[in-house]
Design an enzyme around this catalytic site. Structure first.
Site, PDB file in Angstrom:
ATOM      1  N   LYS A  92       0.875  -1.173   0.000  1.00 13.66           N
ATOM      2  CA  LYS A  92       0.000   0.000   0.000  1.00 13.66           C
ATOM      3  C   LYS A  92       0.912   1.223   0.000  1.00 13.66           C
ATOM      4  O   LYS A  92       2.051   1.149   0.477  1.00 13.66           O
ATOM      5  CB  LYS A  92      -0.853  -0.010   1.274  1.00 13.66           C
ATOM      6  CG  LYS A  92      -2.084   0.841   1.219  1.00 13.66           C
ATOM      7  CD  LYS A  92      -3.310   0.070   0.748  1.00 13.66           C
ATOM      8  CE  LYS A  92      -4.507   0.977   0.673  1.00 13.66           C
ATOM      9  NZ  LYS A  92      -5.700   0.278   0.190  1.00 13.66           N
ATOM     10  N   GLY A 192     -23.877   3.760   5.307  1.00 15.02           N
ATOM     11  CA  GLY A 192     -23.071   4.340   4.225  1.00 15.02           C
ATOM     12  C   GLY A 192     -23.602   3.933   2.869  1.00 15.02           C
ATOM     13  O   GLY A 192     -23.430   2.790   2.439  1.00 15.02           O
ATOM     14  N   GLY A 194     -22.642   4.866  -0.146  1.00 14.24           N
ATOM     15  CA  GLY A 194     -21.652   5.401  -1.082  1.00 14.24           C
ATOM     16  C   GLY A 194     -21.539   4.497  -2.301  1.00 14.24           C
ATOM     17  O   GLY A 194     -22.490   3.817  -2.687  1.00 14.24           O
ATOM     18  N   VAL A 196     -20.007   1.656  -2.831  1.00 20.14           N
ATOM     19  CA  VAL A 196     -20.267   0.237  -2.586  1.00 20.14           C
ATOM     20  C   VAL A 196     -21.663   0.049  -1.986  1.00 20.14           C
ATOM     21  O   VAL A 196     -22.433  -0.804  -2.428  1.00 20.14           O
ATOM     22  CB  VAL A 196     -19.199  -0.373  -1.642  1.00 20.14           C
ATOM     23  CG1 VAL A 196     -19.493  -1.842  -1.386  1.00 20.14           C
ATOM     24  CG2 VAL A 196     -17.811  -0.212  -2.214  1.00 20.14           C
TER      25      VAL A 196
END
Ligand code: NAD
Length: 367
Positions: A92, A192, A194, A196
């Site tokens: 990452k 959420g 959003g 997804v």
């Protein structure tokens, strides 16, 4: 996957101690005074293949906060790739600073040059505050980037695939908890709405689940309510609703000391990373309460499967969805292992992921 106490231990020691504790191979600091680029690339493990993981740009309060974040996130990617059957390692990157002020073509291409200098040991993609357009600039300097838009030959937006994987994991957890994977009539609270969350809500509405939705952005919650006959609830209220399934799809660490006793559900299955504030403590508590927990890094791996296959070659939508569908069986296998060994499901998932890394590491034929 490291818990909060471990993170505290990590951030209070020297850098090599931190790498030892988290078992990292390498940490790369990238500095370019001309563009203001300050990036850190964490390479956790390359036993299964090159370390793939997105780049997150964030205005970190301190360099230590950025280091802690990149170590934690890159380690999580190792398990996510391993459990998903991908020949990829875990990595990452984080870029320190305000994405709205600092990002420019030169800034992103300079970052691309740093990635290129690692000769394919680390592959990047988008994450928080990084877009497919940013990846296009990075791709001008390196081949070791994925997550490009479909119109330029990439695998496109990973969110729909992530949502499909979460849906598969949720169905498997429901099978374990209720004896059937049928979600019709089940009440699901999605936190959420959003990228997804919205796609997940689509799947659940088609299956006639009873939906509750919360979102920091009230307009999103109201849209989900209007489009899918869901009930919009408040940001804090969501923990108390009468639900069968809690689906955290916004932030990490929402299963914590303040919320865990409020959850009256039988299943937790959502897209957010690091849902358990303290992995060991809250993983065990969920198990003791009889709540089936679908491990986050397993069921939200659809996006990684999409960008991973895109990078490794042979990408097609069909192949990506077929591989993501396997999350259903893997979730069931892990929940059964958790029950058999009396360990919480997140621990069981890490155990299976680590087993694959060790077995394939010994034969050394993976690329
Ligand atoms: P997103 O930013 O599109 O959506 C998150 C939504 O949560 C936003 O609508 C935001 O307003 C809302 N939100 C923020 N704080 C909230 C709160 N306290 N309560 C309720 N809602 C809140 O992000 P996304 O791409 O949909 O990802 C959702 C989660 O899944 C993130 O944690 C992300 O790290 C994780 N994830 C995403 C992917 C992917 O493919 N996008 C892959 C793996 C994991």
């Amino acid at each position: 996957m490291i818990d909060v106490k471990e993170e505290e231990k990590v951030s209070s020691s020297g850098i090599f101690d931190q790498l030892d504790l988290m078992e990292h191979e390498q940490l790369v600091f990238c500095n370019d005074k001309a563009t203001g680029l300050k990036a850190i690339i964490g390479i956790h493990c390359t036993v299964l293949g090159p370390a793939l993981g997105g780049t997150r740009m964030w205005n970190y309060a301190s360099e230590q906060e950025a280091i802690t974040d990149v170590l934690r996130l890159s380690r999580g990617m190792t398990f996510k790739a391993a459990i998903s059957g991908l020949n990829l390692g875990g990595g990452k990157a984080v870029i320190i600073g305000d994405s709205k002020k600092l990002k420019s073509e030169a800034f992103l291409r300079r970052f691309g040059k740093f990635i290129e200098s690692l000769n394919g040991k680390y592959i990047t993609a988008e994450d928080v505050n990084m877009s497919p357009d940013d990846m296009e600039y990075i791709a001008m300097e390196t081949r070791h980037v994925t997550g490009l838009s479909e119109n330029i030959g990439g695998g496109g937006d990973p969110s729909p695939v992530t949502a499909f994987g979460v849906y598969m994991g949720m169905k498997a957890a429901a099978k374990k908890a209720f004896g059937s994977d049928d979600l019709s009539g089940k009440s699901v609270a999605v936190q959420g709405a959003g990228q997804v969350g919205m796609h997940l809500i689509d799947y659940l509405a088609k299956e006639n689940a009873k939906l509750y939705v919360s979102d920091f952005d009230q307009k999103r919650a109201l849209k989900a309510a209007a489009d899918h006959n869901a009930i919009a609830v408040g940001l804090d209220e969501i923990y108390d609703v009468d639900m069968d399934i809690y689906a955290p799809c916004a932030l990490g660490a929402t299963i914590n000391d303040n919320t865990i006793d409020r959850l009256k559900c039988n299943v937790v299955a959502g897209a957010a990373n690091n849902q358990l504030a303290d992995e060991e403590k809250h993983g065990n508590q969920l198990m003791q309460k009889g709540i089936v927990y679908a491990p986050d890094f397993l069921i939200n791996a659809g996006g990684l499967i999409n960008v991973g296959i895109d990078y490794l070659g042979g990408w097609s939508k069909d192949r990506v969805y077929k591989k993501t569908e396997k999350i259903f069986q893997t979730t069931l296998d892990i929940l059964n292992l958790s029950e058999k060994e009396g360990i919480h499901s997140q621990k069981a998932a890490i155990k299976l992921a680590t087993k694959r890394i060790h077995e394939l590491g010994k034969i050394k034929t993976v690329r």
